[in-house]
Design a protein around this motif. Sequence first.
Motif, PDB file in Angstrom:
ATOM      1  N   PRO A 147       0.811  -1.226   0.000  1.00 22.98           N
ATOM      2  CA  PRO A 147       0.000   0.000   0.000  1.00 22.98           C
ATOM      3  C   PRO A 147       0.838   1.268   0.000  1.00 22.98           C
ATOM      4  O   PRO A 147       1.948   1.310   0.529  1.00 22.98           O
ATOM      5  CB  PRO A 147      -0.819  -0.128   1.292  1.00 22.98           C
ATOM      6  N   ASP A 148       0.274   2.324  -0.594  1.00 26.97           N
ATOM      7  CA  ASP A 148       0.970   3.610  -0.676  1.00 26.97           C
ATOM      8  C   ASP A 148       1.202   4.228   0.694  1.00 26.97           C
ATOM      9  O   ASP A 148       2.119   5.028   0.876  1.00 26.97           O
ATOM     10  CB  ASP A 148       0.154   4.588  -1.534  1.00 26.97           C
ATOM     11  N   CYS A 149       0.365   3.847   1.688  1.00 28.40           N
ATOM     12  CA  CYS A 149       0.460   4.478   3.006  1.00 28.40           C
ATOM     13  C   CYS A 149       1.660   3.993   3.814  1.00 28.40           C
ATOM     14  O   CYS A 149       1.991   4.577   4.841  1.00 28.40           O
ATOM     15  CB  CYS A 149      -0.818   4.225   3.802  1.00 28.40           C
ATOM     16  N   MET A 150       2.313   2.918   3.361  1.00 28.49           N
ATOM     17  CA  MET A 150       3.393   2.328   4.150  1.00 28.49           C
ATOM     18  C   MET A 150       4.723   3.013   3.850  1.00 28.49           C
ATOM     19  O   MET A 150       5.241   2.944   2.734  1.00 28.49           O
ATOM     20  CB  MET A 150       3.520   0.833   3.842  1.00 28.49           C
ATOM     21  N   GLY A 151       5.265   3.704   4.857  1.00 31.63           N
ATOM     22  CA  GLY A 151       6.576   4.309   4.697  1.00 31.63           C
ATOM     23  C   GLY A 151       7.696   3.327   4.941  1.00 31.63           C
ATOM     24  O   GLY A 151       8.784   3.458   4.423  1.00 31.63           O
ATOM     25  N   LYS A 152       7.431   2.294   5.770  1.00 30.44           N
ATOM     26  CA  LYS A 152       8.415   1.260   6.033  1.00 30.44           C
ATOM     27  C   LYS A 152       7.690  -0.073   6.164  1.00 30.44           C
ATOM     28  O   LYS A 152       6.468  -0.127   6.345  1.00 30.44           O
ATOM     29  CB  LYS A 152       9.207   1.565   7.306  1.00 30.44           C
ATOM     30  N   ARG A 153       8.458  -1.175   6.073  1.00 27.77           N
ATOM     31  CA  ARG A 153       7.848  -2.499   6.108  1.00 27.77           C
ATOM     32  C   ARG A 153       7.297  -2.826   7.482  1.00 27.77           C
ATOM     33  O   ARG A 153       7.859  -2.449   8.503  1.00 27.77           O
ATOM     34  CB  ARG A 153       8.868  -3.564   5.697  1.00 27.77           C
ATOM     35  N   GLY A 154       6.180  -3.518   7.501  1.00 29.68           N
ATOM     36  CA  GLY A 154       5.519  -3.904   8.746  1.00 29.68           C
ATOM     37  C   GLY A 154       4.042  -4.089   8.476  1.00 29.68           C
ATOM     38  O   GLY A 154       3.574  -3.874   7.361  1.00 29.68           O
ATOM     39  N   THR A 155       3.285  -4.503   9.473  1.00 29.50           N
ATOM     40  CA  THR A 155       1.855  -4.710   9.296  1.00 29.50           C
ATOM     41  C   THR A 155       1.162  -3.385   8.986  1.00 29.50           C
ATOM     42  O   THR A 155       1.392  -2.376   9.656  1.00 29.50           O
ATOM     43  CB  THR A 155       1.241  -5.332  10.560  1.00 29.50           C
ATOM     44  N   ALA A 156       0.324  -3.385   7.971  1.00 31.48           N
ATOM     45  CA  ALA A 156      -0.388  -2.169   7.570  1.00 31.48           C
ATOM     46  C   ALA A 156      -1.365  -1.744   8.665  1.00 31.48           C
ATOM     47  O   ALA A 156      -1.905  -2.590   9.383  1.00 31.48           O
ATOM     48  CB  ALA A 156      -1.136  -2.414   6.261  1.00 31.48           C
ATOM     49  N   PRO A 157      -1.621  -0.433   8.817  1.00 30.47           N
ATOM     50  CA  PRO A 157      -2.525   0.048   9.878  1.00 30.47           C
ATOM     51  C   PRO A 157      -3.918  -0.568   9.820  1.00 30.47           C
ATOM     52  O   PRO A 157      -4.513  -0.879  10.851  1.00 30.47           O
ATOM     53  CB  PRO A 157      -2.579   1.563   9.634  1.00 30.47           C
ATOM     54  N   CYS A 158      -4.441  -0.777   8.601  1.00 26.45           N
ATOM     55  CA  CYS A 158      -5.794  -1.328   8.484  1.00 26.45           C
ATOM     56  C   CYS A 158      -5.849  -2.790   8.907  1.00 26.45           C
ATOM     57  O   CYS A 158      -6.892  -3.276   9.365  1.00 26.45           O
ATOM     58  CB  CYS A 158      -6.305  -1.172   7.052  1.00 26.45           C
ATOM     59  N   VAL A 159      -4.734  -3.517   8.777  1.00 23.22           N
ATOM     60  CA  VAL A 159      -4.678  -4.899   9.254  1.00 23.22           C
ATOM     61  C   VAL A 159      -4.502  -4.919  10.771  1.00 23.22           C
ATOM     62  O   VAL A 159      -5.138  -5.709  11.478  1.00 23.22           O
ATOM     63  CB  VAL A 159      -3.542  -5.677   8.555  1.00 23.22           C
ATOM     64  N   SER A 160      -3.657  -4.038  11.281  1.00 22.71           N
ATOM     65  CA  SER A 160      -3.447  -3.963  12.736  1.00 22.71           C
ATOM     66  C   SER A 160      -4.721  -3.595  13.477  1.00 22.71           C
ATOM     67  O   SER A 160      -4.874  -3.914  14.669  1.00 22.71           O
ATOM     68  CB  SER A 160      -2.359  -2.928  13.059  1.00 22.71           C
ATOM     69  N   ALA A 161      -5.645  -2.922  12.777  1.00 16.05           N
ATOM     70  CA  ALA A 161      -6.895  -2.493  13.421  1.00 16.05           C
ATOM     71  C   ALA A 161      -7.899  -3.626  13.584  1.00 16.05           C
ATOM     72  O   ALA A 161      -8.927  -3.445  14.249  1.00 16.05           O
ATOM     73  CB  ALA A 161      -7.519  -1.354  12.615  1.00 16.05           C
ATOM     74  N   ILE A 162      -7.640  -4.788  13.004  1.00 17.77           N
ATOM     75  CA  ILE A 162      -8.551  -5.925  13.133  1.00 17.77           C
ATOM     76  C   ILE A 162      -8.496  -6.462  14.563  1.00 17.77           C
ATOM     77  O   ILE A 162      -7.416  -6.663  15.113  1.00 17.77           O
ATOM     78  CB  ILE A 162      -8.182  -7.030  12.121  1.00 17.77           C
ATOM     79  N   LYS A 163      -9.656  -6.708  15.142  1.00 12.47           N
ATOM     80  CA  LYS A 163      -9.753  -7.197  16.518  1.00 12.47           C
ATOM     81  C   LYS A 163     -10.115  -8.677  16.541  1.00 12.47           C
ATOM     82  O   LYS A 163     -10.778  -9.181  15.635  1.00 12.47           O
ATOM     83  CB  LYS A 163     -10.798  -6.386  17.288  1.00 12.47           C
ATOM     84  N   SER A 164      -9.702  -9.359  17.601  1.00 14.24           N
ATOM     85  CA  SER A 164     -10.010 -10.779  17.718  1.00 14.24           C
ATOM     86  C   SER A 164     -11.516 -11.020  17.785  1.00 14.24           C
ATOM     87  O   SER A 164     -12.015 -12.045  17.307  1.00 14.24           O
ATOM     88  CB  SER A 164      -9.321 -11.362  18.954  1.00 14.24           C
ATOM     89  N   GLU A 165     -12.263 -10.061  18.348  1.00 14.97           N
ATOM     90  CA  GLU A 165     -13.720 -10.204  18.446  1.00 14.97           C
ATOM     91  C   GLU A 165     -14.357 -10.305  17.054  1.00 14.97           C
ATOM     92  O   GLU A 165     -15.342 -11.041  16.869  1.00 14.97           O
ATOM     93  CB  GLU A 165     -14.329  -9.023  19.205  1.00 14.97           C
ATOM     94  N   ASP A 166     -13.796  -9.558  16.079  1.00 22.11           N
ATOM     95  CA  ASP A 166     -14.334  -9.602  14.718  1.00 22.11           C
ATOM     96  C   ASP A 166     -14.136 -10.981  14.096  1.00 22.11           C
ATOM     97  O   ASP A 166     -15.023 -11.514  13.424  1.00 22.11           O
ATOM     98  CB  ASP A 166     -13.650  -8.537  13.844  1.00 22.11           C
ATOM     99  N   ILE A 167     -12.960 -11.565  14.334  1.00 23.66           N
ATOM    100  CA  ILE A 167     -12.670 -12.899  13.805  1.00 23.66           C
ATOM    101  C   ILE A 167     -13.554 -13.945  14.472  1.00 23.66           C
ATOM    102  O   ILE A 167     -14.118 -14.826  13.816  1.00 23.66           O
ATOM    103  CB  ILE A 167     -11.178 -13.229  14.005  1.00 23.66           C
ATOM    104  N   ILE A 168     -13.705 -13.851  15.775  1.00 23.08           N
ATOM    105  CA  ILE A 168     -14.532 -14.808  16.524  1.00 23.08           C
ATOM    106  C   ILE A 168     -15.980 -14.750  16.042  1.00 23.08           C
ATOM    107  O   ILE A 168     -16.632 -15.785  15.848  1.00 23.08           O
ATOM    108  CB  ILE A 168     -14.456 -14.514  18.033  1.00 23.08           C
TER     109      ILE A 168
END
Length: 419
Positions: free
Chosen positions: A388-409
Amino acid sequence: TRPCTLFPYTTLFRSKLLPKALPYVIKPVAVGLVPSFIIEWLKWIRMKNKPDALVFFKKKAASMIYTAIIRLNTVKKTKVFCPKTIAVVFTGALGDFLVMCAAAAALCYSGRKLTLICREGFGIEEAARLTGLFSEIISLKNKPAGRLMNILRLNKVAVETVFPAPLNRHPLTDIYTLSVKAARHILPDTPIDIMTEKLKQRADKMADELVPITESSEIKRYGELLYLSGLYAKEIKSYRFSGNALEPLNIAVVFPGAGCAEKRLSEKIWAEALKALHLRYGCRILIMGGNSDTENSQKLADQLSDYPTKNLCGKCSIGSTIKIVRHCRIVLANDSGGAHIGITCGTPTVVACGMWQYGRFFPCDADNAAAVFGDFSEECVSCGKSIPDCMGKRGTAPCVSAIKSEDIIRRASEFMNTK
């Protein structure tokens, strides 16, 4: 792939292919490469904010050499071919391949004989054999020093039609496609990813047909390509492995790895979701993935040490993985090959997704797939790129980091409550 490693402009001269490679190299170096380097060097000197010189010139060298190869590797026209034969030049990952199988199945069931041209070492050959869709599979060397030999090898392949996959353009895929002897060389007119505009234009001129692609969903993009090129007129659907439905065992399988760091949800979130599912449904836990995912898998296994967990990451072939997944009750995965394996096997699959490719792979038309997106939609833009264009450096993207375990459950429970 980093632009500086796309072509063997250093390893070329150490390889045994030098005599065969000379016609591809001497003219572009003498006529185009040296003058171009001088021009680029002068541009670089005048820049105020100078990029790293080595990376800058490696990138330019890769682009120039690709341009030279496209110029000299004249499109191979042929009138000698088996009718209704189609070659697919595939250079993507396993997940991309399973999505492409929707188009391959449509062509195969309409009476075409398919030849798959793919890179070795990514599990594509084994998966292709399991589908039974391809009459011939040609695997190419993936190391830079072997790419000229790949071109010479493809010059001997003769089919009626050839097109590349995935449909996001890449210079190496274009070169391989244009190297095949065919009556029709079809290229999708898709947005540039890592290709320069001039390089794309040269490849476009050499294609017999340039098909405009306007859809965002990858399956619909394949359908658009086949329809506009006259290969298949009906709507295509997600591919499923053939065979009778299996009675699922009470097992939750998780694929914690991903092809790039941006797509990788933290092991802590996966652990929280799996613990909750075990306490609620009593399911056992399997951790799976490829050799590159072993570190992430072990971190997850350590957090699940008090639960009935088995770590099979890096220990199973593609075929074994598919057999196991078909018996499982639920699949949890990042946007990766594991997610597409779960969907293709018909197993209920929950996928943690980023927003930058929203609509390309997920949400999809499969009734056994549920995509989970982080609550980041107001700031995210679907740029459609690999990173994604928003990534200045490598790592988990902000939109992925925002996912909560409750949503997956919650999404997993919707599937598991129906069983």
